[in-house]
Scaffold this motif. Sequence first.
Motif: not given
Length: 403
Positions: A215-222
Amino acid sequence: MLALRLARGAHPLVLLRRLLVAAASAGTGFLLLAALGHAAAHPATATDALVRLLWCAVPVAATTQLAVSAARTDPASRPQRGMSAAGLGPVRLTLIAATSTAVSCVLGSFFALLVFLALRGDLGGATATGSATELLGAGSPLPLAGALILLAVVPLMAAAATAVVLRPRKDARAGRRGVRAATGTGDPLTAMDTNSTRSSVPAALPWGITLTAAGLALEVYVSRGSADADTLLPLPERLIGSPPGVLAGWALSALGLVLAGPGLTQLSGRLLAAGRPGAVRLLAGRVLQEESRRIGRPLGVLCAVASGTYAAAMVYDAAPTRPLGPLTGLGAALVLACVTASALTAALEARWARTHTTAALRRLGTPRSLLHRASALRILALLLVLGPLTWAIAELAALPLLH
């Protein structure tokens, strides 16, 4: 009728928990009606109305969790000696508990309807003006069928969840009888040690850590490449410009914390009992390990909500031009109150479950001061493990939105 009689003769603490469920149902029902009133007053903005209605799923889930927690600690839902002979077996008690939950939620929803209509000016009082016209859709006709359907969501979901959670389980009843027999006839510390050594770390802990990291990685990527925090605010007041990936990242992180809750609680108990502990540390650690599956999930939900609230507050501070709306504040306060009450209710349930162990320790001559110190040590261990973790996840979740 039997459910109403049991409610009337219940303990004041039980009545207080049911009152909390009714209050939570009233707040959630008011939010649902506000979304319906806004949609009726602004038929051209169907997307905005749908988003407002979808955000009400969070308070609905929190209210359902509180209702289930209150039903689990209700003495009327526990099998008692001689009740099966009177026709009140486990299935009938489950139906009574579900009915009592539904009655509490229906009362709260009815109160929410009265308050909502009064604020809109539909009950013959003063005509609503200002913010009530914008937020509640005052002045436009309210579809009665839609209002009744939305108000029935919370009672139906709470009753169904209560029936599923409290359904009779033969294996669970046999396991509880075995634990009580072990703690009642033998050394309670040895019994807890046997159970804790047999139960390994919950298998959901690695999944929880993985989902949180994803979830943290997805938020950073988006959120990469966008420096305007005003377009990334994932809160109900201004959701139209929010990237869906940011909300998905927050949801994954919250789900990871919920899944990791029992494992983190058990690890806290193992850390307390590690090495060569004294009596207080040994008792506190083994009790935490024994109760990890009972209190871990509500604690995980509380940590997830606290993390999201802290991150949202940081994002709001970065965008001061967006004031916190009254409905958003009501929803946030409602969710925080529900998850906190659910965690406290789970703690009461755990205390009731170890009544036989506490009685055995008292028969062995254990002073009450030692039991109180062990309880304080358990709380301190949970704060030291879950507090920094929740703060770190909240900081990491909010960091991409602030740059």
